[in-house]
Design a protein around this motif. Sequence first.
Motif, PDB file in Angstrom:
ATOM      1  N   LYS A  14       0.807  -1.221   0.000  1.00 41.85           N
ATOM      2  CA  LYS A  14       0.000   0.000   0.000  1.00 41.85           C
ATOM      3  C   LYS A  14       0.842   1.274   0.000  1.00 41.85           C
ATOM      4  CE  LYS A  14      -4.033   0.177   1.542  1.00 41.85           C
ATOM      5  NZ  LYS A  14      -5.405   0.121   1.920  1.00 41.85           N
ATOM      6  N   PHE A  18      -2.610  -0.570   8.400  1.00 35.86           N
ATOM      7  CA  PHE A  18      -3.052  -0.835   7.038  1.00 35.86           C
ATOM      8  C   PHE A  18      -4.539  -1.115   7.051  1.00 35.86           C
ATOM      9  CE2 PHE A  18       1.463  -1.969   6.909  1.00 35.86           C
ATOM     10  CZ  PHE A  18       1.868  -1.210   5.824  1.00 35.86           C
ATOM     11  N   PHE A  60      -8.208  -1.708   4.918  1.00 38.19           N
ATOM     12  CA  PHE A  60      -8.733  -2.259   3.671  1.00 38.19           C
ATOM     13  C   PHE A  60     -10.257  -2.209   3.709  1.00 38.19           C
ATOM     14  CE2 PHE A  60      -4.674  -4.112   4.558  1.00 38.19           C
ATOM     15  CZ  PHE A  60      -4.041  -4.215   3.334  1.00 38.19           C
ATOM     16  N   ASP A  81      -9.240  -8.760   1.440  1.00 37.18           N
ATOM     17  CA  ASP A  81      -8.028  -8.057   1.004  1.00 37.18           C
ATOM     18  C   ASP A  81      -7.038  -7.923   2.157  1.00 37.18           C
ATOM     19  OD1 ASP A  81      -9.128  -7.789  -1.516  1.00 37.18           O
ATOM     20  OD2 ASP A  81      -9.785  -5.715  -1.187  1.00 37.18           O
TER      21      ASP A  81
END
Length: 66
Positions: free
Chosen positions: A7, A44, A46, A51
């Motif tokens: 990412k 992170f 999502f 995912d």
Amino acid sequence: MKTYELKGYTLVLQHVVFVTAVFEADASQGTQFNLRLTSDIIKFKFAARTDAVLARELLIKAIKEA
């Protein structure tokens, strides 16, 4: 030095201290897992849980192979 792209981040795998489990983010912001580096924590997020699970599994695999 082994690195991993996730990412928009380039992570140096030798600096990864731990990776949390996948969990629901606050305020209905999707699903996330956190990555602790020797000097920082990166979150992170999502939109889809699948995912997040896939990204975490691939990261763990890369760490084990480093």
